[in-house]
Every structure is written in structure tokens, then in C-alpha cells.
Design a protein around this motif. Structure first.
Motif, mmCIF file in Angstrom:
data_model
loop_
_atom_site.group_PDB
_atom_site.id
_atom_site.type_symbol
_atom_site.label_atom_id
_atom_site.label_comp_id
_atom_site.label_asym_id
_atom_site.label_seq_id
_atom_site.Cartn_x
_atom_site.Cartn_y
_atom_site.Cartn_z
ATOM 1 N N ILE A 152 -39.012 -17.604 3.974
ATOM 2 C CA ILE A 152 -38.369 -16.754 2.978
ATOM 3 C C ILE A 152 -37.088 -17.442 2.529
ATOM 4 C CG2 ILE A 152 -37.237 -14.541 2.546
ATOM 5 C CD1 ILE A 152 -39.061 -13.252 4.543
ATOM 6 N N ASN A 153 -36.934 -17.601 1.239
ATOM 7 C CA ASN A 153 -35.697 -18.126 0.678
ATOM 8 C C ASN A 153 -34.731 -16.959 0.503
ATOM 9 O OD1 ASN A 153 -33.648 -19.407 -0.704
ATOM 10 N ND2 ASN A 153 -34.799 -19.616 -2.612
ATOM 11 N N VAL A 154 -33.722 -16.878 1.339
ATOM 12 C CA VAL A 154 -32.824 -15.722 1.322
ATOM 13 C C VAL A 154 -31.939 -15.702 0.075
ATOM 14 C CG1 VAL A 154 -32.805 -15.467 3.822
ATOM 15 C CG2 VAL A 154 -31.129 -16.962 2.721
ATOM 16 N N LEU A 155 -31.868 -16.802 -0.679
ATOM 17 C CA LEU A 155 -31.098 -16.816 -1.922
ATOM 18 C C LEU A 155 -31.926 -16.417 -3.133
ATOM 19 C CD1 LEU A 155 -28.992 -20.105 -1.554
ATOM 20 C CD2 LEU A 155 -28.521 -17.810 -0.684
ATOM 21 N N ASP A 156 -33.205 -16.209 -2.940
ATOM 22 C CA ASP A 156 -34.089 -15.836 -4.039
ATOM 23 C C ASP A 156 -33.876 -14.356 -4.375
ATOM 24 O OD1 ASP A 156 -36.088 -15.423 -5.849
ATOM 25 O OD2 ASP A 156 -37.691 -16.251 -4.607
ATOM 26 N N PRO A 157 -33.532 -14.012 -5.617
ATOM 27 C CA PRO A 157 -33.338 -12.600 -5.964
ATOM 28 C C PRO A 157 -34.618 -11.789 -5.918
ATOM 29 C CG PRO A 157 -33.218 -13.967 -7.931
ATOM 30 C CD PRO A 157 -33.263 -14.908 -6.769
ATOM 31 N N GLY A 158 -35.770 -12.449 -5.952
ATOM 32 C CA GLY A 158 -37.043 -11.763 -5.788
ATOM 33 C C GLY A 158 -37.323 -10.735 -6.861
ATOM 34 N N ALA A 159 -37.877 -9.593 -6.414
ATOM 35 C CA ALA A 159 -38.279 -8.554 -7.356
ATOM 36 C C ALA A 159 -37.089 -7.947 -8.082
ATOM 37 C CB ALA A 159 -39.054 -7.461 -6.615
ATOM 38 N N ALA A 277 -34.963 -22.652 4.807
ATOM 39 C CA ALA A 277 -34.310 -23.698 4.017
ATOM 40 C C ALA A 277 -35.055 -24.063 2.750
ATOM 41 C CB ALA A 277 -34.123 -24.954 4.874
ATOM 42 N N SER A 278 -36.263 -23.525 2.553
ATOM 43 C CA SER A 278 -37.068 -23.933 1.396
ATOM 44 C C SER A 278 -37.455 -22.712 0.576
ATOM 45 C CB SER A 278 -38.315 -24.685 1.875
ATOM 46 O OG SER A 278 -39.081 -23.880 2.750
ATOM 47 N N GLU A 279 -38.289 -22.942 -0.429
ATOM 48 C CA GLU A 279 -38.732 -21.864 -1.304
ATOM 49 C C GLU A 279 -39.518 -20.812 -0.519
ATOM 50 O OE1 GLU A 279 -38.193 -21.352 -4.435
ATOM 51 O OE2 GLU A 279 -37.561 -23.265 -5.331
ATOM 52 N N THR A 280 -39.511 -19.597 -1.041
ATOM 53 C CA THR A 280 -40.327 -18.534 -0.445
ATOM 54 C C THR A 280 -41.799 -18.899 -0.573
ATOM 55 O OG1 THR A 280 -38.673 -16.853 -0.984
ATOM 56 C CG2 THR A 280 -40.930 -16.095 -0.586
ATOM 57 N N SER A 281 -42.508 -18.874 0.549
ATOM 58 C CA SER A 281 -43.909 -19.284 0.535
ATOM 59 C C SER A 281 -44.768 -18.296 -0.241
ATOM 60 C CB SER A 281 -44.430 -19.421 1.970
ATOM 61 O OG SER A 281 -44.220 -18.214 2.695
ATOM 62 N N THR A 282 -44.562 -17.001 -0.043
ATOM 63 C CA THR A 282 -45.330 -15.966 -0.746
ATOM 64 C C THR A 282 -44.398 -14.809 -1.060
ATOM 65 O OG1 THR A 282 -47.330 -16.563 0.499
ATOM 66 C CG2 THR A 282 -47.348 -14.464 -0.692
ATOM 67 N N ARG A 283 -44.240 -14.513 -2.331
ATOM 68 C CA ARG A 283 -43.395 -13.389 -2.714
ATOM 69 C C ARG A 283 -44.143 -12.065 -2.562
ATOM 70 N NH1 ARG A 283 -39.827 -14.703 -8.130
ATOM 71 N NH2 ARG A 283 -38.592 -16.436 -7.285
ATOM 72 N N ILE A 284 -43.392 -11.012 -2.309
ATOM 73 C CA ILE A 284 -43.988 -9.679 -2.249
ATOM 74 C C ILE A 284 -44.471 -9.289 -3.635
ATOM 75 C CG2 ILE A 284 -43.521 -7.227 -1.857
ATOM 76 C CD1 ILE A 284 -41.603 -7.983 0.329
ATOM 77 N N ASN A 285 -45.694 -8.822 -3.702
ATOM 78 C CA ASN A 285 -46.267 -8.363 -4.963
ATOM 79 C C ASN A 285 -45.845 -6.907 -5.191
ATOM 80 O OD1 ASN A 285 -47.772 -7.697 -7.189
ATOM 81 N ND2 ASN A 285 -49.764 -7.876 -6.175
ATOM 82 N N PRO A 286 -45.009 -6.642 -6.194
ATOM 83 C CA PRO A 286 -44.543 -5.262 -6.397
ATOM 84 C C PRO A 286 -45.655 -4.275 -6.698
ATOM 85 C CG PRO A 286 -43.221 -6.835 -7.665
ATOM 86 C CD PRO A 286 -44.420 -7.570 -7.168
ATOM 87 N N ASP A 287 -46.803 -4.763 -7.174
ATOM 88 C CA ASP A 287 -47.912 -3.878 -7.527
ATOM 89 C C ASP A 287 -48.939 -3.732 -6.412
ATOM 90 O OD1 ASP A 287 -46.861 -3.497 -10.121
ATOM 91 O OD2 ASP A 287 -47.761 -5.389 -10.782
ATOM 92 N N ALA A 288 -48.703 -4.340 -5.257
ATOM 93 C CA ALA A 288 -49.661 -4.254 -4.164
ATOM 94 C C ALA A 288 -49.726 -2.831 -3.616
ATOM 95 C CB ALA A 288 -49.272 -5.218 -3.045
ATOM 96 N N PRO A 289 -50.922 -2.344 -3.236
ATOM 97 C CA PRO A 289 -51.028 -0.985 -2.684
ATOM 98 C C PRO A 289 -50.454 -0.856 -1.281
ATOM 99 C CG PRO A 289 -53.150 -2.086 -2.630
ATOM 100 C CD PRO A 289 -52.232 -2.995 -3.388
ATOM 101 N N ALA A 290 -50.258 -1.963 -0.595
ATOM 102 C CA ALA A 290 -49.661 -1.955 0.741
ATOM 103 C C ALA A 290 -49.177 -3.375 1.027
ATOM 104 C CB ALA A 290 -50.661 -1.512 1.805
ATOM 105 N N VAL A 291 -48.138 -3.494 1.848
ATOM 106 C CA VAL A 291 -47.563 -4.803 2.167
ATOM 107 C C VAL A 291 -47.284 -4.858 3.668
ATOM 108 C CG1 VAL A 291 -45.627 -6.381 1.831
ATOM 109 C CG2 VAL A 291 -46.518 -5.086 -0.110
ATOM 110 N N CYS A 292 -47.666 -5.960 4.279
ATOM 111 C CA CYS A 292 -47.365 -6.204 5.691
ATOM 112 C C CYS A 292 -46.785 -7.608 5.817
ATOM 113 C CB CYS A 292 -48.617 -6.073 6.556
ATOM 114 S SG CYS A 292 -48.380 -6.559 8.294
ATOM 115 N N ILE A 293 -45.586 -7.724 6.368
ATOM 116 C CA ILE A 293 -44.996 -9.030 6.655
ATOM 117 C C ILE A 293 -45.209 -9.295 8.137
ATOM 118 C CG2 ILE A 293 -42.891 -10.406 6.661
ATOM 119 C CD1 ILE A 293 -41.916 -8.883 4.289
ATOM 120 N N ASP A 294 -46.089 -10.229 8.418
ATOM 121 C CA ASP A 294 -46.544 -10.521 9.778
ATOM 122 C C ASP A 294 -45.657 -11.594 10.395
ATOM 123 O OD1 ASP A 294 -47.881 -11.101 12.087
ATOM 124 O OD2 ASP A 294 -49.702 -11.863 11.122
#
Length: 614
Positions: A152-159, A277-294
Motif C-alpha cells: 500500500i502506498n500510504v501517500l496515495d490519495p486513493g478513492a 515504499a512502492s505503488e499500491t499493488s491493488t486499489r480498493i474498488n469503490p463499487d465492489a459489493p464487499a472488500v477484504c484486505i487479507d
């Protein structure tokens, strides 16, 4: 003839014992089987039995199980009890109980039911994982975090950044400012984990100035990374020097920023660097019906990375929630509600003090966030192991502020301590304490269940507790097996198939879920797979079935009705007439056809089909 003689049986009449003759072939039985009890709606059963009486158990929310003493259906979850029934003033649940008694299984049932009504489950840091298979079966998104797995890139503003650009104007600028604050807090949290103590106030000012400098000079489309912070600190631009009070003296500037510089190097070159230290590998999809960060791939001994991953997951997930509400406020997206699950609460609480503060803030603000939550741990003593008195007090407050408190089996001493916080009667303490007993010594070699498995006591304020019994279906057992490491190699509990167009984006789901969730007939979309149609539930009333052989569950907007409309039992093919309109979360009326079902079977298997009125 005397009166005594008149009572003798006639000699020519054959006497048949009530339970048959003893001996081989005599047909003797040890007991009489009770008649099967069935439950149906008043529309179905009024001609057969026109008398009706309420059970007194709550019938609003996800069907959970049966009342332990009356057999009545019990329904409930934090969101429905807050929004519809208004039984509680805070949409939160706190669950305690000994290991192996079904705590996470009950929350998993709530997660499935709420997902079918359009609520978005968020498991922000699945430590085992317990919920990844369920989220996949719902057509949701599972993101793996850990060394060699994803970062996770903690500097990424994301959604939030995307929503701010889409909204624009003053509202967009407000969201950008909030995004800046979230990024600043996340970097400060990583530094706190590495140092083992909080950042100084002037260091946070320097870090904020660095972030502003980078935002102003980074071209659109390029994400900031943690190494960019080091580059700016090394260059020392005027905006950053101004907050250090260097007064043109380079030595004063270096003295002010060197501790921060060293901590950032500790993140990049230390145990956290590969993940953040690198780019976010997979961003959270705001339209997903459910999200799990494993984050189950992170070892239990790696407390620093566990704490950092949990904080980053919560920051990213709650940022997605804030973005969804900002878009809804601007009229650019429909309103969505969210349900977060934090299982094994003791582990993240001990990982870092910052997590205690973040969860503490969530329990106070979840009403304004449109966010329900469920927190699961073993005992109240888990809070006593925290490092500081303030953290221990905050953790105890989680129970005090919870709208619902659910107890599985606990030792008597623990129940008496809990009674001082929640308010338990002596009878309730004795009942829950009896559930903590181990199973008996099985002499026949058969597996014996612990007496408390699947039994819970639901407490809301000063109300009497509701004891329930939960019986899970085969599908729930396959999707939520917390003992997978004890399964021998070569023995599988589920297999994965590709449902193609039947799932959102061709999501692969467990075959067990496909079989039980089944094909769902809907008025708008024809036939769709229930396991992959969770994202369509809010629009077409299709949902999730949790019993073998049925294909639908609880439709969004339909909610879960009252009275017999949300009864118990094994699902049978729906042959009923419409049960009438039911108003649910979205306020949209739905017609629900229910099938009659035996009383002594799992409640979530009753609803066999939900459809929209034409």
C-alpha cells in the motif's frame, strides 16, 4: 359381579402395550417422535390455522437463529437495529467468547445477510483469514498485503483523491484537505511504529510542509512515494525551511530534520520498506459489493508490519467510505452503508497504540460515517495487556459504547467482570458460564461438540438478554472454516470454479457457494448466480441463499420482515403467495414469496426467493 371384577379386562380382548410388545419383532419403541412443526406466513396458513400470536423475539435484521427456550426466530444486526428497529443508539457490536464457539461464524452470517441488502462489508485486516472466501463468494474484492504479496502506498490519495477531482469546486477542495490530513496521519503512524513513540509536534509540521510542496510540484497522474519525502528533505526548499526556523542557517535546518530523515530511512530500509515504499499493488474498488484486505501472510511475530498493515488498511478503507459519502452528498452516486469487521481484536490492539486511538475514534463517529462495525475478542482481560493506562481505558470503552454486546461461552469470573459493565443477571451469568464447559469424554469415538458452540446471549442496554442457538448450513461451514490448517492434505472443503458472466467480472467463487446460492430468478435480470449476483442485489432484489438447494436470500430494499415473514427452517421450493409489501433499507417496496419451512432448522434457509414487483 363386584365392582372390582368389572374393572378387569375382558378375556377375549387383546391387550396391546402403548409402545409395543417387548422382544424381537414386537415393535416396541423407546419414545414417541414429536410431530414436525412448520412455520409459514399468515397468507399461507390462515385457512389451516387462523390463530396467530407474536413470539416476542426481535424480527428485524439478519436471521440469526432460534431462541434457546421458545424456539422463536431471532433476527438482528447492528445496522438494522439502529436504522429500522431503533433498539440501539450506536450501530456497533462487541462480541466476547472462548475460542472455537462460533463467534466469527455468527458475524459471518451477519456479513452475508447485510451484503444481500446492499450494505458493503469491509474486512480491513483479515488476520487468519476468516472472511476472504465469503467475500469472494459475494463477488467482492480480496486484496493481499504482505512481503511478496502486495503493498500500500500510504501517500496515495486513493478513492478520496478521485472523488475530490470528480466533485470539484469548494466541496472538492474540502475533500482534498481531508485527504492531506489522512496521508499525514498515516505517515506519522508509520514513524511512530518504527520509533516506538509518537512524533514531535514540530516534526509533523515539517512533514506537512513536505507533503504540500510535493503536491504542488508533482505532475498530474504521478503518485507520490515515500522516497520522494527523503528527496525534499535533502533539497530543503524554502517552504520546508520556514517551518524549521532555521533562519538561513543550514546547520539549524539539518538539526531540525535529521531525526525525521532517519525515521523515514528506517521505514524504507527496515521491515516495512518492501510493503510501503512502492505503488499500491491493488486499489480498493469503490463499487465492489464487499472488500477484504487479507494480511494473514504476515507472521504473528512480525508485530511492526502487522500494526503498519492494519493502520494502512483502515486508513485506505475509511478513506473509501468518506469518498463514497462525499459523492453521495454531491448527488453523483447513490448512498451506501458499510459494515466493518475487526476480528481477533486483541492482536491489533497490542501491535501499536495508534490502532487503539483509531478504533476508539471509529466507535465514537461511526454514526456520522454511515458505518456499522463488529469487534470480536476473547475476554475483557485482553484490554489489560495493553501498554498504557490510557489505552486500557479506551479499550474498555469499546464495550461500554457498543449498541449490542454478544456473549459466547465465558468463565464465571469473566462474566462477573462483564456484568459490571453491561449489567447481567445472575441467571444470565450462570447460563453463559455453563457454555464454557468442555465437551464430554466421548466413549463411542464419535466427535462431540462443546456444549456452548453456536449458543450466544445478546444484550442491549438494560434489557433482558436473548439466548439464541445458531445452526449453520453446509455452505457456511465450507466458506468459513477456521480450522483449515487442521485439514489433512488432499482433503478439500471447497473447490473453485469460474462462473464467467454469472459473477461480476467473471469472479471465481467456491463451487459450494454456487450450489447453495444457486441460480436466482429476478424480474429485471432473468437468471443470475446468487453467489456472483451480490453486487446486483441492491437493484434486482436478488441476494444470497445460505442453504443447499436454494438460490436466493434477502433482497436489498426488502430488508428482513417482521412476524412470520422471516421465520426459520430448511428451505423448500417457494409455493406461497406473495407475503405483501415489505419496506427495507432503501425504502423500496418489495413483494416477497416465502416457502413454509420446518421450525427446527437453520433460519437463514427460509427465504427461498425474493423478487421485485412488476
Amino acid at each position: 359381579m363386584s365392582r372390582r371384577d368389572s374393572k378387569k379386562k375382558p378375556a377375549d380382548r387383546l391387550y396391546v402395550p402403548a409402545r409395543g410388545w417387548a422382544g424381537p419383532g414386537g415393535g416396541r419403541v423407546g419414545h414417541m417422535d414429536p410431530p414436525t412443526m412448520w412455520r409459514a406466513t399468515t397468507v399461507q396458513a390462515c385457512g389451516m390455522w387462523p390463530f396467530a400470536a407474536g413470539s416476542g423475539s426481535p424480527m428485524t435484521g439478519v436471521p440469526l437463529g432460534q431462541h434457546l427456550f421458545t424456539g422463536a426466530t431471532v433476527c438482528g444486526d447492528p445496522l438494522n437495529w439502529f436504522t429500522r428497529a431503533r433498539y440501539i443508539s450506536n450501530p456497533s457490536l462487541f462480541m466476547l467468547g472462548m475460542p472455537g464457539l462460533g463467534k466469527s461464524t455468527l458475524v459471518n452470517r451477519m456479513l452475508i445477510g447485510l451484503a444481500a441488502t446492499g450494505v458493503v462489508p469491509l474486512v480491513l485486516g483479515d488476520l487468519k483469514p476468516d472472511y476472504a472466501d465469503t467475500v469472494r463468494a459475494l463477488g467482492g474484492q480480496v486484496i493481499s498485503i504482505g512481503r511478496g504479496r502486495g503493498g500500500i502506498n500510504v501517500l496515495d490519495p486513493g478513492a478520496m483523491g478521485a472523488a475530490a477531482a470528480r466533485i470539484g469546486g469548494e466541496a472538492g477542495e474540502v475533500l482534498k484537505a481531508e485527504t492531506h490530513g489522512r496521508v499525514l496521519n498515516m505517515v506519522a503512524a508509520l514513524i511512530t511504529i518504527v520509533r516506538g513513540r509518537p512524533m514531535d509536534d514540530h516534526e509533523q509540521s515539517v512533514l506537512s510542509a513536505v507533503l504540500h510542496h510535493l503536491r504542488e510540484r508533482t505532475p498530474a497522474g504521478r503518485s507520490l512515494l515515500l522516497p520522494d519525502l527523503l528527496r525534499v528533505l535533502t533539497e530543503g526548499p524554502d517552504r520546508v525551511r520556514a517551518v524549521t526556523l532555521d533562519r538561513g542557517d543550514d546547520t539549524r535546518y539539518r538539526d531540525a530534520v535529521d531525526p525525521l530523515h532517519r525515521s523515514l530511512l528506517g521505514i524504507l530500509d527496515g521491515p516495512l520498506g518492501d510493503t510501503f515504499a512502492s505503488e499500491t499493488s491493488t486499489r480498493i474498488n469503490p463499487d465492489a459489493p464487499a472488500v477484504c484486505i487479507d494480511i494473514s501472510g504476515i507472521g504473528e511475530a512480525d508485530t511492526q508490519l502487522t500494526a503498519a498493515a492494519m493502520l494502512a488498511a483502515w486508513s485506505d478503507g475509511l478513506g473509501t467510505v468518506a469518498a463514497a459519502h462525499a459523492l453521495a452528498d454531491a448527488g453523483l452516486a447513490p448512498r451506501r452503508w458499510f459494515f466493518t469487521v475487526l476480528d481477533e481484536l486483541w492482536r491489533p490492539l497490542r501491535a501499536a497504540s495508534g490502532i487503539v486511538d483509531r478504533i476508539d475514534a471509529l466507535t465514537r463517529l461511526n454514526r456520522s460515517l454511515g458505518l456499522g462495525d463488529a469487534k470480536i475478542t476473547h475476554t475483557l482481560k485482553d484490554a489489560e495487556a495493553l501498554g498504557t493506562d490510557s489505552d486500557r481505558a479506551k479499550a474498555r470503552g469499546f464495550v461500554e459504547r457498543a449498541g449490542m454486546v454478544v456473549c459466547a461461552g465465558l468463565p464465571r469470573a469473566e462474566m462477573e467482570d462483564l456484568g459490571k459493565v453491561v449489567g447481567l443477571s445472575q441467571r444470565e451469568i450462570e447460563l453463559v458460564s455453563s457454555w464454557s464447559s468442555p465437551p464430554g469424554w466421548g466413549t463411542s469415538g464419535d466427535h462431540e461438540e462443546p456444549p456452548g458452540r453456536g449458543r450466544f446471549l445478546i444484550k442491549v442496554g438494560g434489557r433482558p438478554g436473548i439466548p439464541i442457538r445458531v445452526a449453520i448450513t453446509d455452505v457456511e461451514r465450507r466458506l468459513h472454516d477456521t480450522n483449515t490448517r487442521w485439514t489433512p492434505n488432499g482433503v478439500t472443503t471447497s473447490r473453485v470454479v469460474d462462473l464467467g458472466a454469472l459473477g461480476p467480472g467473471g469472479t471465481a467463487v467456491p463451487a459450494a457457494a454456487a450450489e447453495a446460492f444457486g441460480p436466482v430468478e429476478t424480474a429485471d435480470s432473468g437468471t443470475a448466480a446468487g453467489a456472483g449476483a451480490a453486487s446486483e442485489a441492491a437493484d434486482v432484489g436478488a441476494g444470497i441463499g445460505v442453504g443447499a438447494g436454494i438460490g436466493a436470500g434477502i433482497g436489498a430494499g426488502a430488508g428482513i420482515g417482521v412476524g412470520a415473514e422471516a421465520g426459520v427452517g430448511a428451505a423448500v421450493e417457494a409455493v406461497a403467495q406473495d407475503a405483501g409489501p415489505v419496506v427495507g433499507h432503501g425504502g423500496a417496496p418489495q413483494d416477497a414469496a416465502y416457502g413454509a419451512a420446518p421450525l427446527d432448522d437453520p433460519p437463514t434457509m427460509l427465504l427461498s426467493r425474493l423478487r421485485r414487483p412488476a
